[in-house]
Write an enzyme that holds these catalytic residues in place. Structure first.
Site, PDB file in Angstrom:
ATOM      1  N   LYS A  80       0.930  -1.056  -0.007  1.00  0.00           N
ATOM      2  CA  LYS A  80       0.079  -0.033   0.008  1.00  0.00           C
ATOM      3  C   LYS A  80       0.941   1.168  -0.031  1.00  0.00           C
ATOM      4  O   LYS A  80       1.898   1.188   0.795  1.00  0.00           O
ATOM      5  CB  LYS A  80      -0.715  -0.076   1.138  1.00  0.00           C
ATOM      6  CG  LYS A  80      -2.112   0.765   1.337  1.00  0.00           C
ATOM      7  CD  LYS A  80      -2.946   0.584   2.468  1.00  0.00           C
ATOM      8  CE  LYS A  80      -4.117   1.534   2.696  1.00  0.00           C
ATOM      9  NZ  LYS A  80      -4.671   1.097   3.807  1.00  0.00           N
ATOM     10  N   SER A 155      -9.501   0.482   2.795  1.00  0.00           N
ATOM     11  CA  SER A 155      -8.870   1.559   2.048  1.00  0.00           C
ATOM     12  C   SER A 155      -7.582   0.882   1.492  1.00  0.00           C
ATOM     13  O   SER A 155      -7.032   1.309   0.405  1.00  0.00           O
ATOM     14  CB  SER A 155      -8.403   2.677   2.657  1.00  0.00           C
ATOM     15  OG  SER A 155      -7.487   2.204   3.906  1.00  0.00           O
ATOM     16  N   SER A 179      -9.869  -1.765   6.895  1.00  0.00           N
ATOM     17  CA  SER A 179      -9.332  -1.721   5.529  1.00  0.00           C
ATOM     18  C   SER A 179      -8.466  -2.579   5.095  1.00  0.00           C
ATOM     19  O   SER A 179      -7.990  -2.686   4.094  1.00  0.00           O
ATOM     20  CB  SER A 179      -8.634  -0.197   5.666  1.00  0.00           C
ATOM     21  OG  SER A 179      -9.380   0.616   5.749  1.00  0.00           O
TER      22      SER A 179
END
Length: 472
Positions: A80, A155, A179
């Site tokens: 990420k 996310s 997330s």
């Protein structure tokens, strides 16, 4: 093990260590998969080909010289876009930090690099990790590898897409309200949200320092657990990280476990597929565990509001200066949420933190005195259509977005560890994910049960990204 499918993390590292395949070959394959899949998945914000190939060449040279090899020596991963690496951009899925070059390397990246892992790029994410659907106003949404019309959730959207799409074996994400677990559930992979304070957040983008956790997404329980072990532990740089030993070795022993099947909020308004998966899990586990019984968790109906008060108050503080100086550079939804956060009174924020302590004590006293692990759905329904939660989707959008996190936020708010894994396929081939919730610091216990479920079901990866690469 073919070049196209490295198997699992340990097998990939062993293949490199024994010379069956070079790190350069494996990394080249991963880069090829990333580039081939990018138009279909939009999983990457940046594919770092030159740096990855240079690192792979260095890994092969180290092996040739007989140097000690880490447990992930030469294995390509991607993460990420929120973990600093010195001299590299950390964009956080935003426009504001799109050119931000980190001055030092985050603890989790240092630990993976020490283990020998390589990085092939920065993965897509909701802007500043604010958004459970995975939409991003600047980079577009990552695409679900199982059904492109469905959300990846967020996310950690790019992490879910890259692992579920067979680009990399594993990736790091972050979890503040679901997330890691939501993308894992939507993309048919395994995700682990560790106990709050298990993993140092030094050098990682903050959202809510009271709830942020860093953890892995992977194709298997063993791979996710291995990454968790590698990144865990205090570093002296994050004062919120506890000096607790890394999780113990993973063992398949579950015969002494008392498993609770969550009721109350966690059994309301379930789709047929999710309700059936819960019933099937109870039947599957009864012969193997000490007991499998319904458990009534505390009333979590107020958790969403409490968790939002805490998360948004802290996010408002993180982004206060940029919100004043560059408001136009935030995506519209993120800007609106942050602007509203600035209006939350300090006494309300502090009261929410006080209530959290009370709720955790009640959870430990009522639930984890009656069972060792709690099983609840990851979401009350199958992965929603992206069109139903897109900007301008209509009045139903808010209720769907709220429902997406209805079963995950409580455990972030309370700081509890959770393993999420796919346990069924719908008629449409979509994954159904469940959460295994444990008391603090008991990730090993939850992972052991998850491993048993994974082996009993033998669902395997939901996508065939590695096979597609081989065919190509």
């Amino acid at each position: 093990m073919s070049r196209a499918d490295p198997g699992n993390l340990r097998e990939a590292a062993e293949a490199i260590a024994t010379g069956r395949i070079s790190s350069l070959e494996m990394t080249t394959d991963a880069l090829d998969r990333a580039k081939q899949a990018q138009p279909r998945l939009n999983a990457f914000i940046a594919i770092e080909q030159d740096a990855a190939l240079e690192a792979a060449t260095a890994a092969d040279a180290a092996r040739a010289r007989g140097l000690p090899l880490g447990v992930l020596h030469g294995v390509p991963l991607a993460h990420k876009d929120m973990f600093d690496r010195a001299g590299r951009i950390t964009g956080c899925g935003s426009k504001i930090r799109a050119d931000h070059v980190a001055g030092e390397t985050s603890t989790v990246m240092q630990r993976l690099e020490r283990a020998g892992a390589l990085h092939i790029g920065r993965l897509n994410m909701s802007e500043f990790a604010m958004g459970p659907t995975g939409h991003n106003a600047h980079h577009g949404r990552a695409i679900n590898p199982i059904d492109s019309a469905r959300i990846t959730a967020g996310s950690s959207s790019g992490s879910g897409a890259a692992v579920g799409g067979g680009v990399v074996l594993a990736a790091l994400g972050s979890d503040t309200g679901g997330s890691i677990r939501l993308p894992a559930a939507c993309c048919g992979v395994v995700g682990i949200k560790p106990t709050q304070g298990r993993v140092s957040r030094h050098g990682a983008m903050p959202l809510s320092f009271s709830q942020d956790c860093i953890g892995p997404l992977a194709r298997s329980v063993e791979d996710a657990y291995l990454l968790l072990q590698l990144i865990s532990g205090a570093d002296g740089l994050d004062p919120t990280c506890c000096d607790i030993p890394p999780p113990a070795a993973l063992t398949p022993e579950i015969g002494t476990l008392r498993v609770g099947i969550g009721g109350g909020l966690f059994s309301e308004a379930l789709s047929g597929e999710v309700a059936t998966a819960m019933e099937d899990m109870a039947r599957l586990l009864r012969p193997a565990c000490r007991s499998v019984e319904p458990v009534q968790p505390p009333d979590f109906s107020a958790v969403a509001e409490l968790a939002n008060v805490v998360a948004m108050s802290e996010a408002g503080a993180v982004h206060f200066d940029a919100l004043r100086s560059r408001p136009e550079d935030f995506g519209p939804q993120v800007r609106m949420r942050l602007s509203q956060a600035l209006a939350i009174p300090a006494p309300i924020y502090l009261r929410a933190l006080q209530i959290r302590v009370i709720m955790l004590e009640e959870m430990l006293r009522t639930v984890f005195s009656a069972c060792d692990l709690l099983i609840v759905p990851a979401m009350p329904f199958l992965p929603p259509l992206a069109s139903d939660v897109d900007v301008g989707a209509g009045a139903a959008m808010n209720s769907i977005v709220s429902a997406i996190t209805a079963f995950t936020r409580a455990f972030s708010f309370l700081g509890l560890p959770v393993v999420t894994l796919p346990v069924a396929r719908s008629r449409e081939g979509l994954p159904v994910g469940l959460q295994i919730v444990a008391p603090p610091w008991q990730e090993q216990r939850a992972a052991a049960l998850a491993l048993h479920i994974e082996q009993a079901l033998a669902l395997g990866p939901f996508t065939a990204g590695f096979a597609r690469s081989e065919a190509a």
